[in-house]
Write an enzyme that holds these catalytic residues in place. Sequence first.
Site, PDB file in Angstrom:
ATOM      1  N   CYS A   3      -1.848   0.257   7.412  1.00  0.00           N
ATOM      2  CA  CYS A   3      -2.718   0.050   7.030  1.00  0.00           C
ATOM      3  C   CYS A   3      -3.884  -0.526   7.304  1.00  0.00           C
ATOM      4  O   CYS A   3      -3.658  -1.670   7.145  1.00  0.00           O
ATOM      5  CB  CYS A   3      -3.517   1.848   6.733  1.00  0.00           C
ATOM      6  SG  CYS A   3      -3.217   3.368   7.829  1.00  0.00           S
ATOM      7  N   ARG A   4      -3.379  -1.012   4.601  1.00  0.00           N
ATOM      8  CA  ARG A   4      -4.178  -1.387   4.677  1.00  0.00           C
ATOM      9  C   ARG A   4      -2.969  -3.355   4.130  1.00  0.00           C
ATOM     10  O   ARG A   4      -3.821  -4.022   4.629  1.00  0.00           O
ATOM     11  CB  ARG A   4      -4.210  -1.142   3.219  1.00  0.00           C
ATOM     12  CG  ARG A   4      -5.889  -0.111   3.489  1.00  0.00           C
ATOM     13  CD  ARG A   4      -6.003   1.107   1.990  1.00  0.00           C
ATOM     14  NE  ARG A   4      -4.206   1.181   2.064  1.00  0.00           N
ATOM     15  CZ  ARG A   4      -4.830   2.365   0.565  1.00  0.00           C
ATOM     16  NH1 ARG A   4      -4.798   2.302  -0.258  1.00  0.00           N
ATOM     17  NH2 ARG A   4      -3.612   3.084   0.399  1.00  0.00           N
ATOM     18  N   SER A   5      -1.732  -2.788   4.040  1.00  0.00           N
ATOM     19  CA  SER A   5      -0.823  -4.182   3.464  1.00  0.00           C
ATOM     20  C   SER A   5      -1.279  -4.440   4.530  1.00  0.00           C
ATOM     21  O   SER A   5      -0.797  -5.762   4.922  1.00  0.00           O
ATOM     22  CB  SER A   5       0.133  -3.440   3.155  1.00  0.00           C
ATOM     23  OG  SER A   5       0.800  -2.133   3.791  1.00  0.00           O
ATOM     24  N   CYS A  65       0.870  -1.603  -0.377  1.00  0.00           N
ATOM     25  CA  CYS A  65      -0.045   0.277  -0.315  1.00  0.00           C
ATOM     26  C   CYS A  65       0.841   0.975   0.248  1.00  0.00           C
ATOM     27  O   CYS A  65       2.110   0.947  -0.600  1.00  0.00           O
ATOM     28  CB  CYS A  65      -1.035   0.324   1.784  1.00  0.00           C
ATOM     29  SG  CYS A  65      -0.273   0.244   2.912  1.00  0.00           S
ATOM     30  N   ASN A  90       2.558   1.412   4.325  1.00  0.00           N
ATOM     31  CA  ASN A  90       2.149  -0.106   5.212  1.00  0.00           C
ATOM     32  C   ASN A  90       2.078   0.484   6.972  1.00  0.00           C
ATOM     33  O   ASN A  90       3.108  -0.182   6.940  1.00  0.00           O
ATOM     34  CB  ASN A  90       4.009  -0.108   5.189  1.00  0.00           C
ATOM     35  CG  ASN A  90       4.474  -1.526   5.069  1.00  0.00           C
ATOM     36  OD1 ASN A  90       5.507  -2.368   5.374  1.00  0.00           O
ATOM     37  ND2 ASN A  90       3.262  -2.395   4.983  1.00  0.00           N
ATOM     38  N   ASP A  96      -8.785   3.486   1.200  1.00  0.00           N
ATOM     39  CA  ASP A  96      -7.236   4.399   2.080  1.00  0.00           C
ATOM     40  C   ASP A  96      -7.898   4.618   3.576  1.00  0.00           C
ATOM     41  O   ASP A  96      -8.573   5.960   3.075  1.00  0.00           O
ATOM     42  CB  ASP A  96      -6.910   5.457   1.369  1.00  0.00           C
ATOM     43  CG  ASP A  96      -5.322   6.169   2.153  1.00  0.00           C
ATOM     44  OD1 ASP A  96      -5.272   5.527   3.810  1.00  0.00           O
ATOM     45  OD2 ASP A  96      -4.135   6.533   1.950  1.00  0.00           O
TER      46      ASP A  96
HETATM   47  P1  4NP Z   1      -2.200   3.068   3.744  1.00  0.00           P
HETATM   48  O1  4NP Z   1      -2.161   4.545   4.535  1.00  0.00           O
HETATM   49  O2  4NP Z   1      -1.132   3.538   2.449  1.00  0.00           O
HETATM   50  O3  4NP Z   1      -3.036   1.868   4.282  1.00  0.00           O
HETATM   51  O4  4NP Z   1      -1.021   2.510   4.908  1.00  0.00           O
HETATM   52  C1  4NP Z   1      -1.943   5.670   4.412  1.00  0.00           C
HETATM   53  C2  4NP Z   1      -0.851   5.584   5.878  1.00  0.00           C
HETATM   54  C3  4NP Z   1      -0.148   6.863   5.416  1.00  0.00           C
HETATM   55  C4  4NP Z   1      -0.106   7.858   4.689  1.00  0.00           C
HETATM   56  C5  4NP Z   1      -1.450   7.687   3.871  1.00  0.00           C
HETATM   57  C6  4NP Z   1      -2.310   6.514   3.842  1.00  0.00           C
HETATM   58  N1  4NP Z   1       0.313   8.967   5.104  1.00  0.00           N
HETATM   59  O5  4NP Z   1      -0.593   9.728   3.892  1.00  0.00           O
HETATM   60  O6  4NP Z   1       1.292   9.112   5.414  1.00  0.00           O
END
Ligand code: 4NP
Length: 156
Positions: free
Chosen positions: A12-14, A7, A10, A123
């Site tokens: 939240c989703r992955s 993702c 790294n 997201d």
């Molecule tokens: P992820 O979510 O891609 O599912 O881990 C996010 C985590 C952090 C950020 C964006 C999306 N960020 O902008 O810090």
Amino acid sequence: MKILMVCLGNICRSPLAEGLLRSKVQNGQLDIETDSAGTAAYHIDEAPDPRTIKTGRTYGIDISDLRGRQFQIEDFDRFDKIYVMDESNYQNVIRLARNQADVNKVDYILNEIEPGSNSEVPDPYYGGDRGFENVYRLLDRATDSIIQKIKDGRKP
Ligand code: 4NP
């Protein structure tokens, strides 16, 4: 079979996808290794987002041991399959591909539920708890499908 979940951050989703697959592999004693990475360097060495950890815990999945890392070109060699969550992840990974074999390893994880749809796992970072529940439900179904394919001797 080595599977990488990707993702943006790294956190939240992955990591949730990794935790789900890891738990299903342990339950089914299958020969699958899994890991996750982010295309961005924002959260290297960080634990998953507390909301992600909490959502996993609700369903009996502990991902508190996972730590963020950034996707790297060598991951194309280390993994048989690379699942991305959304189109921007897809573009960011494909941009690093060295050849068609690398490109062929990459797919949207929700194509496991709806083949060819290229649907996105939204997201949840800037939203509330409902977003995390939604991510969990989608990834639970997608990882079920991955496990079923491997059990049936089909390639994910
Ligand atoms: P992820 O979510 O891609 O599912 O881990 C996010 C985590 C952090 C950020 C964006 C999306 N960020 O902008 O810090």
